[in-house]
Design a protein around this motif. Structure first.
Motif, PDB file in Angstrom:
ATOM      1  N   VAL A 299      -4.983  -0.230   3.608  1.00 57.06           N
ATOM      2  CA  VAL A 299      -5.330   0.942   2.864  1.00 57.06           C
ATOM      3  C   VAL A 299      -6.321   1.975   3.581  1.00 57.06           C
ATOM      4  O   VAL A 299      -5.776   3.219   3.681  1.00 57.06           O
ATOM      5  CB  VAL A 299      -6.295   0.438   1.735  1.00 57.06           C
ATOM      6  CG1 VAL A 299      -7.085   1.642   1.136  1.00 57.06           C
ATOM      7  CG2 VAL A 299      -5.603  -0.294   0.597  1.00 57.06           C
TER       8      VAL A 299
ATOM      9  N   CYS B 235     -14.909  -5.016  -8.218  1.00 60.78           N
ATOM     10  CA  CYS B 235     -14.067  -3.680  -8.535  1.00 60.78           C
ATOM     11  C   CYS B 235     -13.554  -3.371  -9.923  1.00 60.78           C
ATOM     12  O   CYS B 235     -13.541  -2.183 -10.354  1.00 60.78           O
ATOM     13  CB  CYS B 235     -12.911  -3.905  -7.401  1.00 60.78           C
ATOM     14  SG  CYS B 235     -13.263  -3.964  -5.641  1.00 60.78           S
TER      15      CYS B 235
ATOM     16  N   PHE C 155      -7.601   1.792  -7.216  1.00 59.50           N
ATOM     17  CA  PHE C 155      -7.567   0.548  -6.556  1.00 59.50           C
ATOM     18  C   PHE C 155      -6.262   0.091  -6.580  1.00 59.50           C
ATOM     19  O   PHE C 155      -5.620  -0.140  -7.373  1.00 59.50           O
ATOM     20  CB  PHE C 155      -8.661  -0.366  -7.434  1.00 59.50           C
ATOM     21  CG  PHE C 155     -10.068  -0.007  -7.504  1.00 59.50           C
ATOM     22  CD1 PHE C 155     -10.233   1.070  -8.146  1.00 59.50           C
ATOM     23  CD2 PHE C 155     -11.035  -0.796  -6.562  1.00 59.50           C
ATOM     24  CE1 PHE C 155     -11.871   1.367  -8.214  1.00 59.50           C
ATOM     25  CE2 PHE C 155     -12.182  -0.208  -6.565  1.00 59.50           C
ATOM     26  CZ  PHE C 155     -12.704   0.600  -7.470  1.00 59.50           C
ATOM     27  N   VAL C 156      -5.683   0.077  -5.286  1.00 57.11           N
ATOM     28  CA  VAL C 156      -4.336  -0.410  -5.161  1.00 57.11           C
ATOM     29  C   VAL C 156      -3.926  -1.745  -5.763  1.00 57.11           C
ATOM     30  O   VAL C 156      -2.777  -1.675  -6.450  1.00 57.11           O
ATOM     31  CB  VAL C 156      -3.935  -0.424  -3.528  1.00 57.11           C
ATOM     32  CG1 VAL C 156      -4.134   0.917  -2.824  1.00 57.11           C
ATOM     33  CG2 VAL C 156      -4.405  -1.405  -2.845  1.00 57.11           C
ATOM     34  N   ASN C 157      -4.913  -2.673  -5.674  1.00 54.76           N
ATOM     35  CA  ASN C 157      -4.166  -3.983  -6.329  1.00 54.76           C
ATOM     36  C   ASN C 157      -5.066  -4.250  -7.752  1.00 54.76           C
ATOM     37  O   ASN C 157      -5.066  -5.120  -8.121  1.00 54.76           O
ATOM     38  CB  ASN C 157      -4.696  -4.891  -5.279  1.00 54.76           C
ATOM     39  CG  ASN C 157      -6.201  -5.095  -4.860  1.00 54.76           C
ATOM     40  OD1 ASN C 157      -6.827  -4.213  -4.879  1.00 54.76           O
ATOM     41  ND2 ASN C 157      -6.478  -6.442  -4.389  1.00 54.76           N
TER      42      ASN C 157
ATOM     43  N   TYR D 217       1.778  -1.160  -6.818  1.00 55.72           N
ATOM     44  CA  TYR D 217       1.533  -1.850  -5.405  1.00 55.72           C
ATOM     45  C   TYR D 217       2.458  -3.038  -5.216  1.00 55.72           C
ATOM     46  O   TYR D 217       3.021  -3.342  -4.267  1.00 55.72           O
ATOM     47  CB  TYR D 217      -0.059  -2.324  -5.656  1.00 55.72           C
ATOM     48  CG  TYR D 217      -0.517  -3.553  -4.828  1.00 55.72           C
ATOM     49  CD1 TYR D 217      -1.228  -3.377  -3.268  1.00 55.72           C
ATOM     50  CD2 TYR D 217      -0.405  -4.835  -5.162  1.00 55.72           C
ATOM     51  CE1 TYR D 217      -1.849  -4.404  -2.947  1.00 55.72           C
ATOM     52  CE2 TYR D 217      -0.757  -5.768  -4.737  1.00 55.72           C
ATOM     53  CZ  TYR D 217      -1.627  -5.519  -3.250  1.00 55.72           C
ATOM     54  OH  TYR D 217      -2.020  -6.891  -2.910  1.00 55.72           O
TER      55      TYR D 217
ATOM     56  N   CYS E 235      -9.714  -0.907  -2.520  1.00 54.46           N
ATOM     57  CA  CYS E 235      -9.039  -2.153  -3.072  1.00 54.46           C
ATOM     58  C   CYS E 235     -10.219  -3.295  -2.811  1.00 54.46           C
ATOM     59  O   CYS E 235     -11.512  -2.996  -2.384  1.00 54.46           O
ATOM     60  CB  CYS E 235      -7.950  -2.453  -2.250  1.00 54.46           C
ATOM     61  SG  CYS E 235      -8.573  -2.455  -0.404  1.00 54.46           S
TER      62      CYS E 235
ATOM     63  N   SER F 104     -10.070  -6.978  -1.119  1.00 53.24           N
ATOM     64  CA  SER F 104      -9.354  -7.178  -0.158  1.00 53.24           C
ATOM     65  C   SER F 104      -9.774  -8.665   0.429  1.00 53.24           C
ATOM     66  O   SER F 104     -11.086  -8.756   0.716  1.00 53.24           O
ATOM     67  CB  SER F 104      -9.127  -6.444   1.131  1.00 53.24           C
ATOM     68  OG  SER F 104      -8.705  -6.740   2.073  1.00 53.24           O
TER      69      SER F 104
ATOM     70  N   ARG G  56      -1.917  -1.687  -9.603  1.00 56.96           N
ATOM     71  CA  ARG G  56      -1.185  -3.017  -9.111  1.00 56.96           C
ATOM     72  C   ARG G  56       0.128  -3.164  -9.457  1.00 56.96           C
ATOM     73  O   ARG G  56       0.933  -3.546  -8.953  1.00 56.96           O
ATOM     74  CB  ARG G  56      -2.083  -4.143  -9.910  1.00 56.96           C
ATOM     75  CG  ARG G  56      -1.479  -5.649  -9.272  1.00 56.96           C
ATOM     76  CD  ARG G  56      -2.546  -6.650  -9.868  1.00 56.96           C
ATOM     77  NE  ARG G  56      -2.155  -7.970  -9.503  1.00 56.96           N
ATOM     78  CZ  ARG G  56      -2.354  -8.506  -8.279  1.00 56.96           C
ATOM     79  NH1 ARG G  56      -3.243  -7.745  -7.469  1.00 56.96           N
ATOM     80  NH2 ARG G  56      -2.053  -9.690  -7.895  1.00 56.96           N
TER      81      ARG G  56
ATOM     82  N   ASN H 270     -13.379  -9.078  -6.229  1.00 50.15           N
ATOM     83  CA  ASN H 270     -12.492  -8.571  -7.258  1.00 50.15           C
ATOM     84  C   ASN H 270     -13.389  -8.398  -8.603  1.00 50.15           C
ATOM     85  O   ASN H 270     -13.024  -7.218  -9.134  1.00 50.15           O
ATOM     86  CB  ASN H 270     -11.424  -9.604  -7.419  1.00 50.15           C
ATOM     87  CG  ASN H 270     -10.152  -9.112  -7.947  1.00 50.15           C
ATOM     88  OD1 ASN H 270      -9.891  -7.995  -7.762  1.00 50.15           O
ATOM     89  ND2 ASN H 270      -9.523  -9.743  -8.864  1.00 50.15           N
TER      90      ASN H 270
ATOM     91  N   VAL I 138     -13.394   0.708   0.714  1.00 52.13           N
ATOM     92  CA  VAL I 138     -12.760  -0.669   0.484  1.00 52.13           C
ATOM     93  C   VAL I 138     -13.768  -1.780   0.290  1.00 52.13           C
ATOM     94  O   VAL I 138     -14.819  -1.725   1.036  1.00 52.13           O
ATOM     95  CB  VAL I 138     -11.714  -1.164   1.516  1.00 52.13           C
ATOM     96  CG1 VAL I 138     -10.375  -0.071   1.349  1.00 52.13           C
ATOM     97  CG2 VAL I 138     -11.942  -0.956   2.897  1.00 52.13           C
TER      98      VAL I 138
ATOM     99  N   VAL J  25       0.964  -1.282  -0.032  1.00 49.02           N
ATOM    100  CA  VAL J  25      -0.065   0.144  -0.121  1.00 49.02           C
ATOM    101  C   VAL J  25       0.925   1.221   0.020  1.00 49.02           C
ATOM    102  O   VAL J  25       0.470   2.029  -0.543  1.00 49.02           O
ATOM    103  CB  VAL J  25      -0.903   0.126   1.135  1.00 49.02           C
ATOM    104  CG1 VAL J  25      -1.726   1.323   1.486  1.00 49.02           C
ATOM    105  CG2 VAL J  25      -1.973  -1.181   1.226  1.00 49.02           C
TER     106      VAL J  25
END
Ligand SMILES: Cc1ncc(COP(=O)(O)O)c(C=O)c1O
Ligand SMILES: [Zn+2]
Length: 427
Positions: free
Chosen positions: A158, A206, A220-222, A229, A148, A150, A226, A203, A171, A131
């Motif tokens: 996050v 998202c 979206f961090v992942n 990240y 994210c 998660s 990505r 996922n 999140v 993160v």
């Protein structure tokens, strides 16, 4: 050293030595931006760097003089040179514990077994590392909301990082996670949304949100961040080698959910070799899964290159990704290095959590139980060499998965008298 790269027509970003995004499959390059899939072949994009100006000894000295957190490795990460001055939760430089008691129990040679204990991060999992990178990219690309999908730990990481850095956060998690994970994700004041479904459903949702006007301005961090990240996991490789006296371990045991962490640990080790910071020698990377979510382990044992998705059913909820994005790359790395991917059942996970706690005083979450349990299984089956330097990762804190060890508690309840103490057989 900091490269100024034009990411889009309207955005100039400074992410230190990062120069471009490069497709892992076909090598196609694009400027740095909030992108994650190759426009040519849909392969995953990774960060490309220019490390050509580094002198090995100068770099080593610079790292050693750096702060006791991941920013000591800023010259090797997609972050601006002044990253340490920005509001950040500054994870990393966690303990590498010489696990001699555990070694004795597992039949490993004295002095050869280490636990990299990443429960010591600010939100008690390795996710703070990834993160921390993503948030620098979010700043560079002018996102205002951090998000994210998660399995629990990432949501907390996050939430905390966003709170400190002044982002809004929203999140998404499966609705039925452990209470410890839910509270840890909610306490930092961001929005936390439970989705009726498993991680793979979260996922997918998202990915849809990113393509919708409702997700505009969201990092979206992942997902769309990505590539940035993922680089955070390299710092685990850097720290392990530096803490071993700038030496590669012979064997590493790493938990797998999406497989991102394992692939980037390998990338980090390769970079240290290329930069001359460690002596080149063979190392083996072993992957660890729970039997109830073991798509990579099943593919490894069957000799397949393709990972067939599973519907997860395990107490190791943080690792419950049935369709792991980096699964095929994990298979490549385990095979190329001479490692393996193995799994343990839920009972073995609990036994391993207790074993680690009783031998080393480290209380791991279920993911750590998976890794320690798999380490034991690999030693028993002869795949892991007990005479070689081995690093086992504990990536999260047992306080977040208390349910897994429910029933562990009082030895006795007594009256406040010596007589009662003796009666209980404790004298
Ligand atoms: C504690 C813990 N360890 C390991 C992992 C695996 O991470 P990756 O998805 O990078 O394989 C996760 C993922 O959520 C996690 O929460
Ligand atoms: Zn491509």
């Amino acid at each position: 050293m900091a490269a100024q790269i034009v990411a889009t027509e309207s955005t100039t970003v400074d992410l230190g030595p990062a120069t471009a995004l490069s497709c892992r499959e076909c090598g196609h390059r694009v400027p740095l931006g909030p992108l994650f899939a190759c426009e040519e072949c849909f392969g995953p994009l990774e960060i490309a760097y220019d490390f050509s100006s580094y002198d090995t000894e100068e770099l080593r000295k610079r790292i050693e003089a750096g702060p006791a957190n991941i920013w000591r490795y800023a010259p090797l990460l997609p972050v601006p040179a002044d990253v340490a001055d920005k509001p950040n939760i500054n994870p990393g430089w966690t303990k590498l514990v010489a696990a001699d008691n555990l070694a004795r129990e597992l039949g490993v040679e004295a002095g050869k077994l280490f636990v990299k204990d990443d429960s010591g991060n600010p939100t008690h999992s390795f996710k703070d590392r990834v993160v921390a990178q993503a948030i620098e990219a979010a700043r560079a690309f002018h996102f205002t909301t951090l998000s994210c999908s998660s399995t629990g730990n990432l949501a907390g990481a996050v939430g905390a990082a966003a709170a400190r850095a002044g982002f809004r956060s929203c999140v998404f998690i499966p609705h039925d996670l452990e209470q410890g994970k839910v509270v840890m994700a909610a306490i930092y004041g961001g929005e936390l949304v439970g989705i009726e479904g498993n991680y793979d459903d979260v996922n997918r949702f998202c990915s849809e949100l990113i393509g919708d006007p409702a997700g505009e301005g969201w990092g979206f961090v992942n997902v769309n961040l990505r590539p940035y990240y993922a680089e955070g996991s390299k710092t685990l490789a850097y720290e392990i080698c530096e803490q071993l006296g700038w030496r590669l371990p012979d064997q590493l045991v790493v938990p797998i959910a999406s497989g991102s962490q394992l692939t980037k640990i390998d990338k980090g080790l390769q970079e240290l070799i290329k930069l001359g910071l460690v002596e080149d020698k063979p190392y083996k990377i072993f992957g660890a899964q729970a039997e109830g979510c073991s798509p990579v382990s099943v593919a490894f044992k069957a000799g397949h290159d393709v990972v067939r998705p599973q519907k997860p059913n395990t107490i190791a909820k943080s690792l419950a990704i049935g369709n792991p994005a980096d699964g095929p790359y994990v298979l490549d790395i385990a095979r190329r290095t001479g490692g393996a991917v193995e799994d343990v059942n839920d009972e073995q996970v609990v036994d391993a959590i207790k074993l680690l706690a009783r031998t080393e005083g480290i209380f791991a979450e279920t993911a750590g139980g998976v890794t320690v349990g798999v380490t034991k299984k690999l030693i028993d089956s002869g795949l892991l060499d007990p005479t070689k330097t081995t690093v086992v990762l504990n990536t999260g804190d047992g306080l977040k998965t208390l349910d897994a060890v429910a029933g562990t508690g009082l030895t006795a309840t007594i009256r406040p008298s010596l007589e009662s103490f003796r009666e209980a057989g404790l004298a």
